[in-house]
Design a protein around this motif. Structure first.
Motif, PDB file in Angstrom:
ATOM      1  N   PHE A 201     122.882 -86.458 -17.788  1.00 17.33           N
ATOM      2  CA  PHE A 201     121.743 -87.319 -18.114  1.00 17.33           C
ATOM      3  C   PHE A 201     122.214 -88.731 -18.452  1.00 17.33           C
ATOM      4  N   GLN A 202     123.297 -88.856 -19.220  1.00 16.59           N
ATOM      5  CA  GLN A 202     123.810 -90.179 -19.564  1.00 16.59           C
ATOM      6  C   GLN A 202     124.357 -90.907 -18.337  1.00 16.59           C
ATOM      7  N   ILE A 203     124.985 -90.161 -17.439  1.00 18.78           N
ATOM      8  CA  ILE A 203     125.472 -90.782 -16.201  1.00 18.78           C
ATOM      9  C   ILE A 203     124.297 -91.292 -15.374  1.00 18.78           C
ATOM     10  N   SER A 204     123.208 -90.543 -15.356  1.00 21.15           N
ATOM     11  CA  SER A 204     122.007 -90.991 -14.645  1.00 21.15           C
ATOM     12  C   SER A 204     121.467 -92.283 -15.250  1.00 21.15           C
ATOM     13  N   LEU A 205     121.499 -92.382 -16.574  1.00 23.03           N
ATOM     14  CA  LEU A 205     121.049 -93.609 -17.237  1.00 23.03           C
ATOM     15  C   LEU A 205     121.964 -94.784 -16.900  1.00 23.03           C
ATOM     16  N   LEU A 206     123.261 -94.516 -16.763  1.00 27.79           N
ATOM     17  CA  LEU A 206     124.191 -95.568 -16.347  1.00 27.79           C
ATOM     18  C   LEU A 206     123.861 -96.072 -14.946  1.00 27.79           C
ATOM     19  N   VAL A 207     123.533 -95.150 -14.066  1.00 22.93           N
ATOM     20  CA  VAL A 207     123.161 -95.535 -12.695  1.00 22.93           C
ATOM     21  C   VAL A 207     121.930 -96.429 -12.715  1.00 22.93           C
ATOM     22  N   ILE A 208     120.945 -96.071 -13.544  1.00 18.95           N
ATOM     23  CA  ILE A 208     119.730 -96.887 -13.651  1.00 18.95           C
ATOM     24  C   ILE A 208     120.064 -98.271 -14.203  1.00 18.95           C
ATOM     25  N   ALA A 209     120.960 -98.322 -15.200  1.00 20.11           N
ATOM     26  CA  ALA A 209     121.349 -99.613 -15.780  1.00 20.11           C
ATOM     27  C   ALA A 209     122.047-100.498 -14.753  1.00 20.11           C
ATOM     28  N   ILE A 210     122.921 -99.899 -13.954  1.00 16.83           N
ATOM     29  CA  ILE A 210     123.603-100.675 -12.907  1.00 16.83           C
ATOM     30  C   ILE A 210     122.590-101.190 -11.882  1.00 16.83           C
ATOM     31  N   ALA A 211     121.675-100.319 -11.470  1.00 19.73           N
ATOM     32  CA  ALA A 211     120.652-100.730 -10.507  1.00 19.73           C
ATOM     33  C   ALA A 211     119.766-101.830 -11.089  1.00 19.73           C
ATOM     34  N   ALA A 212     119.462-101.738 -12.385  1.00 18.55           N
ATOM     35  CA  ALA A 212     118.644-102.762 -13.024  1.00 18.55           C
ATOM     36  C   ALA A 212     119.365-104.103 -13.044  1.00 18.55           C
ATOM     37  N   GLY A 213     120.659-104.080 -13.381  1.00 18.11           N
ATOM     38  CA  GLY A 213     121.425-105.320 -13.382  1.00 18.11           C
ATOM     39  C   GLY A 213     121.571-105.928 -12.002  1.00 18.11           C
ATOM     40  N   ALA A 214     121.639-105.079 -10.983  1.00 15.08           N
ATOM     41  CA  ALA A 214     121.762-105.564  -9.603  1.00 15.08           C
ATOM     42  C   ALA A 214     120.424-106.029  -9.037  1.00 15.08           C
ATOM     43  N   THR A 215     119.354-105.870  -9.799  1.00 20.78           N
ATOM     44  CA  THR A 215     118.024-106.266  -9.332  1.00 20.78           C
ATOM     45  C   THR A 215     117.584-107.609  -9.902  1.00 20.78           C
ATOM     46  N   VAL A 216     117.964-107.908 -11.140  1.00 21.85           N
ATOM     47  CA  VAL A 216     117.450-109.097 -11.817  1.00 21.85           C
ATOM     48  C   VAL A 216     117.986-110.378 -11.190  1.00 21.85           C
ATOM     49  N   LEU A 217     117.257-111.467 -11.448  1.00 19.27           N
ATOM     50  CA  LEU A 217     117.701-112.831 -11.142  1.00 19.27           C
ATOM     51  C   LEU A 217     118.066-113.043  -9.673  1.00 19.27           C
ATOM     52  N   SER A 218     117.253-112.516  -8.778  1.00 15.84           N
ATOM     53  CA  SER A 218     117.433-112.812  -7.354  1.00 15.84           C
ATOM     54  C   SER A 218     117.127-114.282  -7.117  1.00 15.84           C
ATOM     55  N   HIS A 219     118.080-115.003  -6.537  1.00 10.59           N
ATOM     56  CA  HIS A 219     117.852-116.437  -6.301  1.00 10.59           C
ATOM     57  C   HIS A 219     118.413-116.830  -4.941  1.00 10.59           C
ATOM     58  N   ALA A 258     116.054 -97.260 -19.829  1.00  9.42           N
ATOM     59  CA  ALA A 258     117.334 -96.550 -19.822  1.00  9.42           C
ATOM     60  C   ALA A 258     118.056 -96.684 -21.157  1.00  9.42           C
ATOM     61  N   LEU A 259     118.002 -97.887 -21.741  1.00 13.71           N
ATOM     62  CA  LEU A 259     118.675 -98.118 -23.019  1.00 13.71           C
ATOM     63  C   LEU A 259     118.020 -97.302 -24.140  1.00 13.71           C
ATOM     64  N   ALA A 260     116.692 -97.234 -24.119  1.00 15.93           N
ATOM     65  CA  ALA A 260     115.981 -96.457 -25.140  1.00 15.93           C
ATOM     66  C   ALA A 260     116.336 -94.976 -25.030  1.00 15.93           C
ATOM     67  N   LEU A 261     116.407 -94.485 -23.811  1.00 16.03           N
ATOM     68  CA  LEU A 261     116.765 -93.070 -23.631  1.00 16.03           C
ATOM     69  C   LEU A 261     118.230 -92.813 -23.977  1.00 16.03           C
ATOM     70  N   TRP A 262     119.092 -93.826 -23.744  1.00 20.77           N
ATOM     71  CA  TRP A 262     120.508 -93.683 -24.070  1.00 20.77           C
ATOM     72  C   TRP A 262     120.706 -93.540 -25.590  1.00 20.77           C
ATOM     73  N   VAL A 263     119.902 -94.279 -26.341  1.00 18.06           N
ATOM     74  CA  VAL A 263     120.030 -94.230 -27.798  1.00 18.06           C
ATOM     75  C   VAL A 263     119.659 -92.859 -28.343  1.00 18.06           C
ATOM     76  N   VAL A 264     118.625 -92.255 -27.783  1.00 17.23           N
ATOM     77  CA  VAL A 264     118.150 -90.964 -28.293  1.00 17.23           C
ATOM     78  C   VAL A 264     118.833 -89.782 -27.614  1.00 17.23           C
ATOM     79  N   ALA A 265     119.594 -90.046 -26.547  1.00 12.08           N
ATOM     80  CA  ALA A 265     120.220 -88.954 -25.803  1.00 12.08           C
ATOM     81  C   ALA A 265     121.347 -88.308 -26.613  1.00 12.08           C
TER      82      ALA A 265
END
Length: 265
Positions: A201-219, A258-265
């Motif tokens: 589950f934590q690895i899945s949250l890491l994947v979501i975090a990486i995908a989120a970082g790769a999505t922001v600030l498209s310029h 993802a961060l909220a779920l990571w804290v409670v995981a």
């Protein structure tokens, strides 16, 4: 859509048809015969769209089965199907099929050639930016900057999920390609993830975090940015206000969850 008879001279034998209006002096007024371009059926369009997926799946499926020993490595028929599934070959075949199935409906090859030439203009900049982004991503990996960044964040005591998001975001902003940001970040933190003994589950949250970082600030160094800008007819300022804001909001929202779920995981 009507096209002039000049495009279809050979189809009607070069004869102009009488439009029923007589000049009165014995001469015959020439009309403009037209040919109708019929729209392709839904099945045809869907087939063209699905063709590259089917061809590429050949390479993936047969390569997996060959590696697993299900299919002999020297099977010629499997090698041919894997060749058709090569991404470049599959896309080339799709373009040819699209030209034949869609482009020639009421058009001459000259018309199709003109359409394809005109289509190259808007995408040249996109291809150039995409290639430059991939090259820059390779420079980041080979130079060791990414590894140094990962070590620096670890020394600051940041959690893995924050590291994943920050590294992916910095790589995304620096070189534009979300794919390069995803793969590079995953490679940089893979050792730390293995040592941390995380749950699935934590690895899945890491994947979501990486995908989120790769999505922001498209310029402006992102090919997706220019695709949206060109095809929606928006200038750079408008695209920044719409596409960039939307992508950033999407990425931050996914990371917050993802961060909220990571804290409670």
């Amino acid at each position: 859509v009507d096209v002039p008879t000049a495009l279809f001279g050979e189809m009607n034998g070069g004869r102009d048809e009488d439009d029923g209006r007589d000049g009165g002096g014995g001469g015959t007024a020439t009309g403009t015969a037209t040919a109708t371009r019929t729209a392709p059926s839904f099945a045809t369009v869907l087939g063209v769209l699905m063709l590259p997926f089917v061809l590429i799946s050949f390479n993936t499926v047969f390569k997996t089965h060959t590696t697993a020993g299900v299919i002999p490595e020297d099977a010629t028929w499997a090698q041919y199907l894997m060749l058709l599934g090569n991404t470049s070959v599959a896309l080339l075949i799709t373009v040819i099929v699209a030209v034949l199935a869609l482009g020639l409906r009421g058009r001459s090859m000259a018309d199709v050639s003109t359409i394809m030439d005109n289509a190259l203009g808007p995408i040249c900049a996109v291809i150039l930016i995409t290639g430059a982004g991939g090259m820059f991503g390779g420079v980041l990996r080979l130079s060791g900057i990414g590894a140094a960044l990962s070590d620096s964040l670890s020394n600051l005591g940041m959690s893995l999920i924050l590291q994943a998001f920050i590294i992916a975001t910095l790589l995304r902003v620096a070189q534009g390609s979300a794919t390069v940001a995803l793969t590079t970040t995953a490679g940089l933190i893979s050792a730390a993830v293995a040592d941390a003994d995380l749950s699935s589950f934590q690895i899945s949250l890491l994947v979501i975090a990486i995908a989120a970082g790769a999505t922001v600030l498209s310029h402006v160094n992102d090919s997706g940015f220019w695709l949206v800008s060109r095809f929606f007819g928006m200038d750079v300022k408008t695209t920044l206000k719409t596409w960039t804001v939307m992508e950033t909001t999407l990425g931050l929202s996914a990371f917050a969850i993802a961060l909220a779920l990571w804290v409670v995981a």
